[in-house]
Design a protein around this motif. Structure first.
Motif, PDB file in Angstrom:
ATOM      1  N   VAL A 106       0.865  -1.181   0.000  1.00 49.02           N
ATOM      2  CA  VAL A 106       0.000   0.000   0.000  1.00 49.02           C
ATOM      3  C   VAL A 106       0.905   1.236   0.000  1.00 49.02           C
ATOM      4  CG1 VAL A 106      -1.985   1.132   1.063  1.00 49.02           C
ATOM      5  CG2 VAL A 106      -1.651  -1.317   1.378  1.00 49.02           C
ATOM      6  N   PRO A 107       1.606   1.479  -1.116  1.00 46.70           N
ATOM      7  CA  PRO A 107       2.534   2.604  -1.158  1.00 46.70           C
ATOM      8  C   PRO A 107       1.863   3.955  -1.373  1.00 46.70           C
ATOM      9  CG  PRO A 107       2.522   1.497  -3.262  1.00 46.70           C
ATOM     10  CD  PRO A 107       1.647   0.688  -2.349  1.00 46.70           C
ATOM     11  N   ASN A 108       0.574   3.926  -1.726  1.00 46.04           N
ATOM     12  CA  ASN A 108      -0.108   5.185  -2.028  1.00 46.04           C
ATOM     13  C   ASN A 108      -1.615   4.950  -1.914  1.00 46.04           C
ATOM     14  OD1 ASN A 108      -0.488   7.896  -2.922  1.00 46.04           O
ATOM     15  ND2 ASN A 108       1.299   7.728  -4.250  1.00 46.04           N
ATOM     16  N   HIS A 109      -2.382   6.002  -2.116  1.00 46.47           N
ATOM     17  CA  HIS A 109      -3.832   5.902  -1.939  1.00 46.47           C
ATOM     18  C   HIS A 109      -4.457   4.961  -2.957  1.00 46.47           C
ATOM     19  CE1 HIS A 109      -4.890   8.388  -5.477  1.00 46.47           C
ATOM     20  NE2 HIS A 109      -3.790   9.075  -5.203  1.00 46.47           N
ATOM     21  N   GLY A 110      -5.494   4.265  -2.528  1.00 45.47           N
ATOM     22  CA  GLY A 110      -6.276   3.423  -3.423  1.00 45.47           C
ATOM     23  C   GLY A 110      -5.724   2.038  -3.656  1.00 45.47           C
ATOM     24  N   ARG A 111      -4.599   1.697  -3.035  1.00 52.30           N
ATOM     25  CA  ARG A 111      -4.027   0.363  -3.201  1.00 52.30           C
ATOM     26  C   ARG A 111      -4.625  -0.588  -2.162  1.00 52.30           C
ATOM     27  NH1 ARG A 111      -0.281  -0.359  -7.633  1.00 52.30           N
ATOM     28  NH2 ARG A 111       0.351   1.756  -8.247  1.00 52.30           N
ATOM     29  N   TYR A 112      -4.759  -1.855  -2.526  1.00 51.35           N
ATOM     30  CA  TYR A 112      -5.290  -2.851  -1.607  1.00 51.35           C
ATOM     31  C   TYR A 112      -4.167  -3.442  -0.754  1.00 51.35           C
ATOM     32  CZ  TYR A 112      -9.913  -3.276  -3.867  1.00 51.35           C
ATOM     33  OH  TYR A 112     -11.176  -3.045  -4.347  1.00 51.35           O
ATOM     34  N   MET A 113      -4.473  -3.699   0.509  1.00 52.85           N
ATOM     35  CA  MET A 113      -3.515  -4.347   1.398  1.00 52.85           C
ATOM     36  C   MET A 113      -3.504  -5.859   1.139  1.00 52.85           C
ATOM     37  SD  MET A 113      -3.245  -4.025   5.538  1.00 52.85           S
ATOM     38  CE  MET A 113      -4.767  -4.927   5.839  1.00 52.85           C
ATOM     39  N   ARG A 114      -2.330  -6.422   1.101  1.00 54.10           N
ATOM     40  CA  ARG A 114      -2.219  -7.865   0.850  1.00 54.10           C
ATOM     41  C   ARG A 114      -2.884  -8.669   1.966  1.00 54.10           C
ATOM     42  NH1 ARG A 114       4.049  -7.818  -1.193  1.00 54.10           N
ATOM     43  NH2 ARG A 114       3.617  -7.799  -3.433  1.00 54.10           N
ATOM     44  N   PRO A 115      -3.681  -9.664   1.606  1.00 55.59           N
ATOM     45  CA  PRO A 115      -4.363 -10.462   2.630  1.00 55.59           C
ATOM     46  C   PRO A 115      -3.411 -11.319   3.465  1.00 55.59           C
ATOM     47  CG  PRO A 115      -4.773 -11.349   0.431  1.00 55.59           C
ATOM     48  CD  PRO A 115      -4.078 -10.043   0.241  1.00 55.59           C
ATOM     49  N   GLN A 116      -2.164 -11.454   3.026  1.00 51.28           N
ATOM     50  CA  GLN A 116      -1.197 -12.210   3.831  1.00 51.28           C
ATOM     51  C   GLN A 116      -0.764 -11.457   5.092  1.00 51.28           C
ATOM     52  OE1 GLN A 116      -0.940 -11.598   0.552  1.00 51.28           O
ATOM     53  NE2 GLN A 116      -0.068 -13.336  -0.581  1.00 51.28           N
ATOM     54  N   GLU A 117      -1.060 -10.166   5.165  1.00 51.02           N
ATOM     55  CA  GLU A 117      -0.646  -9.381   6.319  1.00 51.02           C
ATOM     56  C   GLU A 117      -1.393  -9.802   7.577  1.00 51.02           C
ATOM     57  OE1 GLU A 117       1.733  -6.942   6.623  1.00 51.02           O
ATOM     58  OE2 GLU A 117       2.360  -7.475   4.588  1.00 51.02           O
ATOM     59  N   GLN A 118      -0.694  -9.777   8.702  1.00 50.17           N
ATOM     60  CA  GLN A 118      -1.310 -10.011  10.005  1.00 50.17           C
ATOM     61  C   GLN A 118      -1.786  -8.666  10.547  1.00 50.17           C
ATOM     62  OE1 GLN A 118      -1.800 -12.849  11.650  1.00 50.17           O
ATOM     63  NE2 GLN A 118      -2.419 -12.094  13.672  1.00 50.17           N
ATOM     64  N   THR A 119      -3.093  -8.535  10.785  1.00 54.04           N
ATOM     65  CA  THR A 119      -3.640  -7.261  11.208  1.00 54.04           C
ATOM     66  C   THR A 119      -3.891  -7.223  12.712  1.00 54.04           C
ATOM     67  OG1 THR A 119      -5.989  -7.824  11.018  1.00 54.04           O
ATOM     68  CG2 THR A 119      -4.844  -7.121   8.989  1.00 54.04           C
ATOM     69  N   ILE A 120      -4.076  -6.033  13.220  1.00 53.94           N
ATOM     70  CA  ILE A 120      -4.391  -5.877  14.632  1.00 53.94           C
ATOM     71  C   ILE A 120      -5.733  -6.515  14.962  1.00 53.94           C
ATOM     72  CG2 ILE A 120      -5.392  -3.575  14.262  1.00 53.94           C
ATOM     73  CD1 ILE A 120      -4.308  -2.820  17.043  1.00 53.94           C
ATOM     74  N   ALA A 121      -6.670  -6.462  14.013  1.00 54.86           N
ATOM     75  CA  ALA A 121      -7.969  -7.103  14.247  1.00 54.86           C
ATOM     76  C   ALA A 121      -7.808  -8.612  14.358  1.00 54.86           C
ATOM     77  CB  ALA A 121      -8.930  -6.748  13.118  1.00 54.86           C
ATOM     78  N   GLU A 122      -6.987  -9.201  13.499  1.00 54.22           N
ATOM     79  CA  GLU A 122      -6.762 -10.648  13.569  1.00 54.22           C
ATOM     80  C   GLU A 122      -6.067 -11.031  14.869  1.00 54.22           C
ATOM     81  OE1 GLU A 122      -6.266 -11.913   8.893  1.00 54.22           O
ATOM     82  OE2 GLU A 122      -4.631 -10.831   9.859  1.00 54.22           O
ATOM     83  N   SER A 123      -5.107 -10.221  15.286  1.00 52.13           N
ATOM     84  CA  SER A 123      -4.372 -10.524  16.508  1.00 52.13           C
ATOM     85  C   SER A 123      -5.267 -10.440  17.732  1.00 52.13           C
ATOM     86  CB  SER A 123      -3.183  -9.571  16.657  1.00 52.13           C
ATOM     87  OG  SER A 123      -2.252  -9.762  15.611  1.00 52.13           O
ATOM     88  N   LEU A 124      -6.082  -9.396  17.816  1.00 54.73           N
ATOM     89  CA  LEU A 124      -6.961  -9.252  18.973  1.00 54.73           C
ATOM     90  C   LEU A 124      -8.109 -10.263  18.919  1.00 54.73           C
ATOM     91  CD1 LEU A 124      -6.995  -5.372  19.281  1.00 54.73           C
ATOM     92  CD2 LEU A 124      -5.958  -7.006  20.874  1.00 54.73           C
ATOM     93  N   LYS A 125      -8.585 -10.578  17.737  1.00 47.95           N
ATOM     94  CA  LYS A 125      -9.627 -11.605  17.615  1.00 47.95           C
ATOM     95  C   LYS A 125      -9.103 -12.948  18.113  1.00 47.95           C
ATOM     96  CE  LYS A 125     -12.902 -13.489  14.252  1.00 47.95           C
ATOM     97  NZ  LYS A 125     -13.435 -13.374  12.861  1.00 47.95           N
ATOM     98  N   ALA A 126      -7.857 -13.267  17.786  1.00 45.42           N
ATOM     99  CA  ALA A 126      -7.260 -14.509  18.265  1.00 45.42           C
ATOM    100  C   ALA A 126      -7.106 -14.510  19.776  1.00 45.42           C
ATOM    101  CB  ALA A 126      -5.906 -14.728  17.597  1.00 45.42           C
ATOM    102  N   ALA A 127      -7.039 -13.321  20.378  1.00 50.04           N
ATOM    103  CA  ALA A 127      -6.916 -13.206  21.834  1.00 50.04           C
ATOM    104  C   ALA A 127      -8.272 -13.068  22.517  1.00 50.04           C
ATOM    105  CB  ALA A 127      -6.041 -12.004  22.174  1.00 50.04           C
ATOM    106  N   GLY A 128      -9.376 -13.240  21.768  1.00 54.52           N
ATOM    107  CA  GLY A 128     -10.686 -13.277  22.391  1.00 54.52           C
ATOM    108  C   GLY A 128     -11.566 -12.073  22.182  1.00 54.52           C
ATOM    109  N   TYR A 129     -11.157 -11.131  21.346  1.00 50.05           N
ATOM    110  CA  TYR A 129     -11.946  -9.931  21.105  1.00 50.05           C
ATOM    111  C   TYR A 129     -12.957 -10.137  19.991  1.00 50.05           C
ATOM    112  CZ  TYR A 129      -9.054  -6.787  23.960  1.00 50.05           C
ATOM    113  OH  TYR A 129      -8.418  -6.153  25.007  1.00 50.05           O
ATOM    114  N   VAL A 130     -14.109  -9.440  20.096  1.00 45.51           N
ATOM    115  CA  VAL A 130     -15.013  -9.288  18.970  1.00 45.51           C
ATOM    116  C   VAL A 130     -14.609  -7.988  18.277  1.00 45.51           C
ATOM    117  CG1 VAL A 130     -16.783  -8.105  20.353  1.00 45.51           C
ATOM    118  CG2 VAL A 130     -17.423  -9.223  18.203  1.00 45.51           C
TER     119      VAL A 130
END
Length: 498
Positions: A106-130
């Motif tokens: 995502v070097p500039n506006h309008g680019r999609y983030m690669r789905p291989q990235e580990q996100t904060i939502a995924e990390s917190l969801k794995a720790a029990g968050y909705v």
């Protein structure tokens, strides 16, 4: 010279360059930052294009931001907080991943983030968050079943625009597009408040194995104050005759929405153990109040320095900190504050897999440290941006959905080019890069021009010291550090991290 732009704090120590690595998750029962058995709720709120000086608490001469000012009074203010990029999509990727956005493609506006990235939502969801996200995302698709939609990023519930939106927007709710009536920022907060209410009810079914209610992580990314500035706040007309009047009206509008959220948290009696972090995605539209040289779109201070406040009443965070921080720090810091451990990942082909550019600054937030452990690297215009017309795209998808047209409605926009791994030369220098090793900042522009500034002595970056013999050694060392970091970033976008 503008008084707001010249407000800087005393010099701090220089730092040693290092990376920390992607978290391997395991929730702690008790951590230094979370001594309660109850994990904190976490809310990230971000404005779209609000400059550092475009708040009352930073001394703006007329804009009305009483709710932001109240949060600043009640919480901890970052005086030197930076967006990871001077435009929107890359900064959002940095919040999601703790990484420089070029690493995530995502070097500039309008680019999609690669789905291989580990996100904060995924990390917190794995720790029990909705998890939930509402507002402008600008990192991927709003279609169902896309690996690049918020579900693919780790969010359980979402209602989003693909880019900025204004009045009566088209928004995608968990993949189904709706045509909504009302002001865009108000609608985003309506959805956010509904999510909070749903997951804060003591009688709801979201409970952990020990019977406690499931904590929530929510992101609210306002579409304001991005143009076209058609939304207006409640109350009498404001700022008539002032330059950028529409821009400032939208700042007051989002201020009102932040106030709605804070009052709702108190009404539900969950404010005490809720971390609320507010910032902007890049510098503002007005050079006079940008907090530095230039404005949005620039790697000079005015394009990167943004307002930022964190509030956690249970930890009694108060005052202001002059220690530099940035949006890449949000991910590792919140994991620490939530009691989610991190550990080093493995080496792959001689370098760290998924290197993070952000660091855990919870000790700085807690007042236990007054220095930063690592410099910050910025790089803009590595690739051009891509236009994203949110309403136009989502309206077309909605019409296809209503006609029961077969999926996908637009195959290209399901994931754009995230599966492509073009190989960029490791010594690429296209664009404008900078290395902030406080109080020194080195610029490298298209690889052939170097500039060096002391941000304490010269906050407007007007006195270039790169050619000063007295600073020759420092300039060389910083160029070497910046070059090593840029090479690492290119390895990441080339796919070496996956």
């Amino acid at each position: 010279m503008n008084r707001l732009a010249l407000t800087v704090m005393p010099a701090l120590l220089s730092w040693v360059f290092l990376f920390v690595c992607v978290p391997v998750l395991c929730a702690e029962e008790e951590s230094p930052r979370n001594r309660s058995n109850a994990a904190p709720n976490i809310i990230l709120v971000m404005a779209d294009d609000q400059g550092w000086g475009d708040t009352g608490y930073n001394g703006h001469p007329f804009v009305q931001t009483p709710e932001i000012d109240a949060m600043a009074n009640d919480g901890l203010v970052f005086d030197r907080f930076y967006a990871a990029a001077p435009v929107c999509s890359p900064t959002r990727a940095s919040v999601m991943t703790g990484r420089n956005p070029i690493r995530c493609k995502v070097p500039n506006h309008g680019r999609y983030m690669r789905p291989q990235e580990q996100t904060i939502a995924e990390s917190l969801k794995a720790a029990g968050y909705v998890t939930g996200i509402f507002g402008k995302v600008h990192l991927g698709s709003g279609q169902p079943d896309s690996p690049c939609n918020p579900t693919g990023m780790g969010f359980d519930e979402w209602c989003i625009g693909l880019n900025f939106f204004d009045n009566d927007p088209y928004l995608s709710r968990n993949g189904k597009v709706e045509h909504r009536t009302g002001k865009g920022s108000v609608l985003a907060m309506d959805d956010a408040i509904e999510f909070v209410s749903k997951h804060s009810d003591a009688n709801h079914s979201d409970a952990n194995d020990d019977g406690r209610d499931q904590p929530f992580f929510m992101t609210v990314w306002f579409p304001s104050p991005h143009d076209p500035h058609q939304e207006v706040p409640d109350g009498p007309p404001l700022y008539e005759g002032e330059k950028h009047a529409g821009y400032y009206r939208e700042i007051t509008l989002l201020d009102q929405q932040l106030g709605r959220l804070r009052r709702h948290l108190r009404r539900l009696k969950i404010a005490d153990n809720t971390i609320l972090w507010y910032c902007s995605d890049n510098g503002g539209l007005n050079r006079e109040t940008s907090g530095g040289r230039d404005k949005k779109g620039s790697v000079y201070e005015g394009g990167l320095r943004v307002p930022a406040i964190i509030e956690w009443p249970a930890r009694q965070l108060h005052g202001r900190t002059a220690v530099p921080a940035w949006t890449c720090d949000i991910y590792p810091t919140l994991l620490s504050m939530a009691g989610v451990e991190t550990s080093d990942d493995v080496e792959n082909r001689g370098h760290t897999v998924h290197p993070l550019d952000g660091i855990d600054i919870s000790d700085i937030i807690a007042g236990e440290s007054t220095t930063r452990g690592t410099p910050m690297g910025f790089w803009h215009q590595f690739q051009p941006g891509q236009a994203t017309y949110s309403d136009r795209i989502l309206k077309g998808i909605m019409e296809s959905q209503q006609a029961s047209a077969p999926l996908p409605h637009n195959e290209y926009r399901m994931q754009k080019d995230v599966a492509d791994f073009p190989q960029f030369p490791e010594n690429s220098t296209t664009g404008h890069a900078a290395w902030n090793d406080w109080p020194w900042k080195l610029h490298r522009i298209n690889g052939n021009r170097v500039e060096l500034y002391n941000l304490v002595d010269d906050p407007m970056e007007t006195i270039d010291l790169a050619g000063d013999p007295a600073h020759q050694g420092r300039s060389v060392r910083m160029q070497e550090a910046l070059d090593a970091w840029m090479r690492s970033v290119v390895r990441s976008i080339n796919g070496a991290d996956y």
